[in-house]
Design a protein around this motif. Structure first.
Motif, PDB file in Angstrom:
ATOM      1  N   ALA A  17     -85.216   2.482-115.052  1.00 35.69           N
ATOM      2  CA  ALA A  17     -84.186   1.681-114.192  1.00 35.69           C
ATOM      3  C   ALA A  17     -83.388   2.342-113.691  1.00 35.69           C
ATOM      4  O   ALA A  17     -82.457   2.068-112.334  1.00 35.69           O
ATOM      5  N   ALA A  18     -82.286   2.508-114.588  1.00 35.94           N
ATOM      6  CA  ALA A  18     -80.820   3.586-114.422  1.00 35.94           C
ATOM      7  C   ALA A  18     -80.789   4.227-113.456  1.00 35.94           C
ATOM      8  O   ALA A  18     -80.398   4.295-112.497  1.00 35.94           O
ATOM      9  N   ALA A  19     -81.416   5.415-113.560  1.00 39.08           N
ATOM     10  CA  ALA A  19     -82.934   6.494-113.005  1.00 39.08           C
ATOM     11  C   ALA A  19     -82.460   5.461-111.028  1.00 39.08           C
ATOM     12  O   ALA A  19     -82.001   6.805-110.089  1.00 39.08           O
ATOM     13  N   HIS A  20     -82.825   5.017-111.012  1.00 39.50           N
ATOM     14  CA  HIS A  20     -83.145   4.056-109.766  1.00 39.50           C
ATOM     15  C   HIS A  20     -82.273   2.914-108.950  1.00 39.50           C
ATOM     16  O   HIS A  20     -82.862   2.613-108.099  1.00 39.50           O
ATOM     17  N   GLY A  21     -81.453   2.986-110.029  1.00 41.96           N
ATOM     18  CA  GLY A  21     -80.327   1.616-109.373  1.00 41.96           C
ATOM     19  C   GLY A  21     -80.701   0.665-109.629  1.00 41.96           C
ATOM     20  O   GLY A  21     -80.508  -0.366-108.917  1.00 41.96           O
ATOM     21  N   ILE A  22     -81.780   0.678-110.037  1.00 41.81           N
ATOM     22  CA  ILE A  22     -81.826  -1.252-110.468  1.00 41.81           C
ATOM     23  C   ILE A  22     -81.223  -1.772-111.930  1.00 41.81           C
ATOM     24  O   ILE A  22     -81.546  -1.336-113.155  1.00 41.81           O
ATOM     25  N   ALA A  23     -80.631  -3.184-111.335  1.00 45.98           N
ATOM     26  CA  ALA A  23     -80.331  -4.103-112.234  1.00 45.98           C
ATOM     27  C   ALA A  23     -81.315  -4.394-112.652  1.00 45.98           C
ATOM     28  O   ALA A  23     -82.058  -4.713-112.616  1.00 45.98           O
ATOM     29  N   LEU A  24     -80.520  -4.111-114.816  1.00 46.68           N
ATOM     30  CA  LEU A  24     -81.654  -5.232-115.623  1.00 46.68           C
ATOM     31  C   LEU A  24     -81.072  -6.168-115.798  1.00 46.68           C
ATOM     32  O   LEU A  24     -80.065  -6.477-116.059  1.00 46.68           O
ATOM     33  N   HIS A  25     -80.799  -7.764-116.274  1.00 44.41           N
ATOM     34  CA  HIS A  25     -80.542  -9.345-116.656  1.00 44.41           C
ATOM     35  C   HIS A  25     -80.918  -8.690-117.562  1.00 44.41           C
ATOM     36  O   HIS A  25     -80.410  -9.995-118.551  1.00 44.41           O
ATOM     37  N   GLU A  26     -82.106  -8.459-118.370  1.00 38.03           N
ATOM     38  CA  GLU A  26     -82.414  -9.123-119.745  1.00 38.03           C
ATOM     39  C   GLU A  26     -83.808  -7.536-120.195  1.00 38.03           C
ATOM     40  O   GLU A  26     -84.601  -6.797-119.455  1.00 38.03           O
ATOM     41  N   LEU A  27     -83.713  -6.697-121.008  1.00 38.89           N
ATOM     42  CA  LEU A  27     -84.548  -5.785-121.438  1.00 38.89           C
ATOM     43  C   LEU A  27     -85.162  -6.466-123.323  1.00 38.89           C
ATOM     44  O   LEU A  27     -83.816  -5.750-123.672  1.00 38.89           O
ATOM     45  N   THR A  28     -85.759  -6.702-123.117  1.00 34.04           N
ATOM     46  CA  THR A  28     -86.121  -7.258-124.595  1.00 34.04           C
ATOM     47  C   THR A  28     -87.589  -7.149-125.148  1.00 34.04           C
ATOM     48  O   THR A  28     -88.900  -7.017-124.632  1.00 34.04           O
ATOM     49  N   PRO A  29     -87.310  -5.884-126.222  1.00 35.45           N
ATOM     50  CA  PRO A  29     -88.359  -5.394-127.416  1.00 35.45           C
ATOM     51  C   PRO A  29     -89.073  -7.147-127.692  1.00 35.45           C
ATOM     52  O   PRO A  29     -89.142  -7.607-128.791  1.00 35.45           O
ATOM     53  N   ARG A  30     -90.254  -7.133-127.554  1.00 31.88           N
ATOM     54  CA  ARG A  30     -91.379  -8.088-128.238  1.00 31.88           C
ATOM     55  C   ARG A  30     -92.514  -7.140-128.929  1.00 31.88           C
ATOM     56  O   ARG A  30     -93.502  -7.128-128.750  1.00 31.88           O
ATOM     57  N   THR A  31     -92.119  -7.888-130.449  1.00 31.52           N
ATOM     58  CA  THR A  31     -93.924  -7.147-131.404  1.00 31.52           C
ATOM     59  C   THR A  31     -94.711  -7.968-130.989  1.00 31.52           C
ATOM     60  O   THR A  31     -94.128  -9.503-131.765  1.00 31.52           O
ATOM     61  N   ALA A  32     -95.655  -7.908-131.385  1.00 35.40           N
ATOM     62  CA  ALA A  32     -97.233  -8.398-131.727  1.00 35.40           C
ATOM     63  C   ALA A  32     -96.980  -9.869-133.136  1.00 35.40           C
ATOM     64  O   ALA A  32     -95.915  -8.947-133.829  1.00 35.40           O
ATOM     65  N   SER A  33     -96.964 -10.298-133.476  1.00 26.59           N
ATOM     66  CA  SER A  33     -96.960 -12.063-134.447  1.00 26.59           C
ATOM     67  C   SER A  33     -99.057 -11.123-135.092  1.00 26.59           C
ATOM     68  O   SER A  33     -99.475 -10.289-134.627  1.00 26.59           O
ATOM     69  N   LEU A  34     -98.652 -11.236-136.195  1.00 26.98           N
ATOM     70  CA  LEU A  34     -99.898 -10.698-137.188  1.00 26.98           C
ATOM     71  C   LEU A  34    -101.411 -11.546-136.663  1.00 26.98           C
ATOM     72  O   LEU A  34    -101.796 -11.755-136.404  1.00 26.98           O
ATOM     73  N   GLU A  35    -100.240 -12.645-135.996  1.00 27.76           N
ATOM     74  CA  GLU A  35    -101.583 -14.131-135.815  1.00 27.76           C
ATOM     75  C   GLU A  35    -102.493 -12.912-134.880  1.00 27.76           C
ATOM     76  O   GLU A  35    -103.797 -13.348-134.505  1.00 27.76           O
TER      77      GLU A  35
END
Length: 307
Positions: free
Chosen positions: A266-284
């Motif tokens: 995103a930074a290399a192409h000048g794209i603004a990010l409003h959120e960047l959140t890693p989501r870990t899978a649940s055991l379920e």
């Protein structure tokens, strides 16, 4: 430790447990998971000598459970919490077990106190609630101060305080170097309690790995991205092995790449990010993904049930 080698159980033409091989080591809580009908209870019964294998063997500390001279001091078990004489008190139920091994009454009082049953120790168990029966079953499993615990659905019927108690108890016992094998259908509780997982489906071994590796290998981890240029960023991320889904206007769900790579792109192409959140899978989620082909009893969707 508990060792299961080629363990198989057939009832007529039906194979309930099919050539299972796994080891439950000391010093960790091992979660024993599987859908209904997977063969978990049958496997536990064979480990404890209550069912005879069609083929294979199961040992506790190197020998069959029934061949130990004092089995309650080797492995304590909870399979059916309500397998009690209803006319006995909690105290006398445990004393009857204690007499078979020469265990002193002081130990009976200790496990009653540990399970929070001291005040009701002389009440008949027929008046016990499901949760109280579970506590008494756990007290019985601990009676011989065993090096191995085998527990089938130990939190069933427990209130929140009881669930926290059993979670802390199991982890403390494992920390002492004991072997702990516990089955449960409560994935959220297993995620907080277990260090290692053994997963079976239709009697066969599906996974034997650490909790962290099991969840990681499910491939269900993702990154949520919110940007005003979602379509453009999705195109830039569309490389082999990466899956990008649009979940809402300006929001992406990205699988197969880490958040750092997304941020750099995103930074290399000048794209603004409003959120960047890693989501870990649940055991379920990881469990459902692995066992979806091994479910014996399938339910209808709410929409189908309504129809």
């Amino acid at each position: 430790m508990i060792e299961v080698q080629g363990l198989t159980k057939r009832y007529g033409t039906r194979t309930v447990v099919d050539s299972l091989d796994f080891t439950v080591g000391a010093g960790a809580v091992t979660g024993f998971l599987g859908p209904n009908g997977a063969g978990k209870s049958t496997t536990m019964r064979m480990i404890l000598g209550l069912d005879t294998p069609t083929r294979g063997r199961a040992t506790v500390r190197g020998r069959a459970y029934a061949r130990h001279t004092a089995p309650l001091t080797e492995a304590g078990a909870l399979l059916e919490a309500r397998s009690l004489h209803p006319g006995r008190s909690a105290y006398h139920h445990l004393m009857a077990l204690a007499h078979t091994h020469g265990i002193p009454s002081s130990r009976v009082r200790h496990v009653l106190d540990l399970a929070g049953l001291t005040e009701v120790a002389h009440r008949r168990v027929k008046g016990f609630s499901l949760g109280m029966g579970q506590r008494l079953g756990i007290a019985g499993a601990l009676l011989g101060d065993p090096g191995t615990l085998i527990l089938d659905e130990p939190v069933n019927g427990l209130d929140p305080e009881g669930v926290l108690w059993i979670r802390n108890l199991l982890r403390s016992l494992a920390a002492e170097g004991r072997t702990v094998l516990v089955s449960s259908h409560l994935m959220s509780e297993m995620a907080l309690t277990a260090d290692h997982l053994v997963v079976i489906g239709r009697g066969r071994l599906l996974a034997d790995t650490t909790m962290a590796e099991f969840v990681r290998s499910s491939g269900a981890d993702s990154v949520r991205v919110v940007t005003p240029e979602a379509d453009r960023l999705a195109g830039l991320l569309a490389i082999p092995g990466v899956r990008v889904a649009s979940t809402a206007r300006g929001a992406l769900d990205v699988h197969g790449v880490e958040s750092e790579h997304i941020g750099r792109t995103a930074a290399a192409h000048g794209i603004a990010l409003h959120e960047l959140t890693p989501r870990t899978a649940s055991l379920e989620q990881a469990f459902m993904d692995l066992t979806h082909g091994s479910v014996e009893y399938r339910t209808a969707s709410p929409e189908g049930a309504a129809a």
